[in-house]
Structure formats: structure tokens, C-alpha cells
Design a protein around this motif. Structure first.
Motif, PDB file in Angstrom:
ATOM      1  N   LYS A  26     -13.699 -39.316  14.945  1.00  8.69           N
ATOM      2  CA  LYS A  26     -14.934 -40.098  14.923  1.00  8.69           C
ATOM      3  C   LYS A  26     -16.127 -39.259  15.362  1.00  8.69           C
ATOM      4  O   LYS A  26     -17.224 -39.401  14.818  1.00  8.69           O
ATOM      5  CB  LYS A  26     -14.789 -41.314  15.838  1.00  8.69           C
ATOM      6  N   SER A  33     -17.995 -44.172   8.319  1.00 13.98           N
ATOM      7  CA  SER A  33     -18.778 -44.992   9.237  1.00 13.98           C
ATOM      8  C   SER A  33     -18.987 -46.382   8.658  1.00 13.98           C
ATOM      9  O   SER A  33     -19.348 -46.539   7.489  1.00 13.98           O
ATOM     10  CB  SER A  33     -20.134 -44.332   9.506  1.00 13.98           C
ATOM     11  N   SER A 129     -19.747 -43.079  13.936  1.00 16.65           N
ATOM     12  CA  SER A 129     -18.990 -41.963  13.391  1.00 16.65           C
ATOM     13  C   SER A 129     -19.928 -40.775  13.163  1.00 16.65           C
ATOM     14  O   SER A 129     -20.992 -40.915  12.565  1.00 16.65           O
ATOM     15  CB  SER A 129     -18.337 -42.370  12.065  1.00 16.65           C
ATOM     16  N   GLU A 183     -18.751 -34.219   6.538  1.00 18.29           N
ATOM     17  CA  GLU A 183     -18.934 -35.669   6.496  1.00 18.29           C
ATOM     18  C   GLU A 183     -19.114 -36.176   5.074  1.00 18.29           C
ATOM     19  O   GLU A 183     -18.865 -37.354   4.802  1.00 18.29           O
ATOM     20  CB  GLU A 183     -20.161 -36.071   7.320  1.00 18.29           C
TER      21      GLU A 183
END
Length: 226
Positions: A26, A33, A129, A183
Motif C-alpha cells: 500500500k 487505490s 495507496s 503505480e
């Protein structure tokens, strides 16, 4: 009953004062997220907040600053190459001023990014996140601000500043921001997740190999000197 009540109260107190566990997945944004678009659902009467929330929650906002991170790392690489070929004090004033101007531009843009994210998400900025990257960006913007605004004023200009330790450290940290690509790209996210999961096993394997090498080295040395 009294003992059971004391045990329950003690366990509740232990849970209350227990340190929160940090989830690396996370923190690094490896988990999708679910709170990233929550600011759009908040009932806020401030039109400025609504406009900022629409900007920050837009996917192009993340991609724009991600590309900007790669551009910043590229500029740092060019500056490192120029400094490596000649001494920092021998740099022409136009080149030195160009690097200084680029640092100011990146500082302003990254400061706007961190301010918008912090203003829109509020406390979730440190809980959502990817909060580890958010905290890293905030610290890096502060260090870069000190580098450009304060430290540079204490030196004899941009040329001598390139030879100090502090700006080199800030430049190195700025190159680490390209890691936020994990990400957005599933392949990088999968690879980094595998690295995080396998790190404890790798650490124990390294310790085992080091122990075996130590034992063999002692045996060989004693066998030779016997």
C-alpha cells in the motif's frame, strides 16, 4: 471474572497503543487505490476545492507529473555528464544558469503538485495507496526548496554549488521519483511485488552463503597453515 476483565482491559490497551503495521504494497502504490476519486464525491461548497479535485483526480494529472519526473531525471543526467567532463568551477555561466533555471522550474511544478494533492486529499494523503511516494515527494520538495532558495544564497553562485554534497544528494533523490511508474504499469507493479515478497528469503539466503564462505575460509586457512 475480575481477572478476565483485567486481561480484556490489558489486551484492549495493548491494541490501543500498538504500533500500526506498515503495508509495503500500500505504501508503494502496488495496491489499487479505492480512495483516489473520493474527493469528487465529497459535498464541498467551495468551488475552488471542486476544481482542484477534478484536476487532481484526472488520470492525465498523474501521467503529466510522471513524464515530468522522467524529464527531471534526464536533465540531472545531462548535468552530471557536463560536470563529469569539466570541473564545476569551469562551467560557462550560461550552462550553469540553464541548470539553475531548470531546477527552479521543476521546484515550482513539484511544489504545485504536492500542494494540490495535499489540499484535495487532506489526511488521506498519508493513508491512501501510494502514501509512501506522497511522503517522499513532500520531503523531496522541501529539500529541493532548501537547496534552491537557501543553500544557493549561501554559496558563491551556481557554479560552486555543484561541488557541494547537499545538491548532489537532492539530485540523486530526484532521480528516484521515476519509481512512481510502478503505480501505473502492471508489469512493473508485478515485478516489484515479487521483489518485496522474495526479499526476506533472499536475505536469509545471503546470510547462509556468507556463513558458508566464512566456514570454508577458516577451514582452508587452517589447513594451509597446519
Amino acid at each position: 471474572p475480575l481477572e478476565e476483565g483485567n486481561k480484556a482491559q490489558g489486551s484492549a490497551g495493548a491494541r490501543k497503543f500498538a504500533m500500526p503495521r506498515v503495508n509495503p504494497h500500500k505504501a508503494l502504490g502496488l495496491v489499487p487505490s479505492v480512495t483516489r476519486r473520493e474527493p469528487l464525491k465529497r459535498q464541498n461548497s467551495w468551488r475552488v476545492y471542486q476544481c482542484c479535485a477534478q484536476v487532481v483526480c484526472n488520470p492525465y494529472f498523474d501521467w503529466f507529473f510522471l513524464i515530468l519526473n522522467f524529464l527531471s531525471a534526464a536533465i540531472i543526467g545531462i548535468e552530471t555528464e557536463v560536470i563529469a567532463r569539466r570541473l564545476p568551477d569551469d562551467l560557462p555561466k550560461d550552462e550553469s544558469f540553464g541548470f539553475f533555471f531548470s531546477d527552479i522550474c521543476f521546484l515550482v511544478l513539484f511544489l504545485v503538485e504536492s500542494s494540490l494533492r495535499l489540499g484535495v486529499y487532506g489526511q488521506q494523503f498519508f493513508r491512501m495507496s501510494g502514501w509512501g511516494w506522497n511522503l517522499f515527494d513532500l520531503i523531496l520538495v522541501t529539500l529541493q526548496f532548501i537547496n534552491v532558495v537557501i543553500v544557493r544564497q549561501l554559496m558563491d553562485g551556481p557554479q560552486s554549488l555543484n561541488s557541494t554534497y547537499y545538491p548532489r544528494m537532492v539530485s540523486l533523490l530526484r532521480t528516484l521519483k521515476v519509481g512512481r511508474i510502478m503505480e501505473k504499469v502492471d508489469h512493473f507493479r508485478l515485478l516489484w511485488s515479487c521483489v518485496v515478497h522474495s526479499f526476506p528469503s533472499f536475505l536469509f539466503a545471503f546470510m547462509l552463503v556468507a556463513l558458508m564462505k566464512y566456514m570454508m575460509a577458516n577451514y582452508i586457512v587452517q589447513a594451509i597453515t597446519a
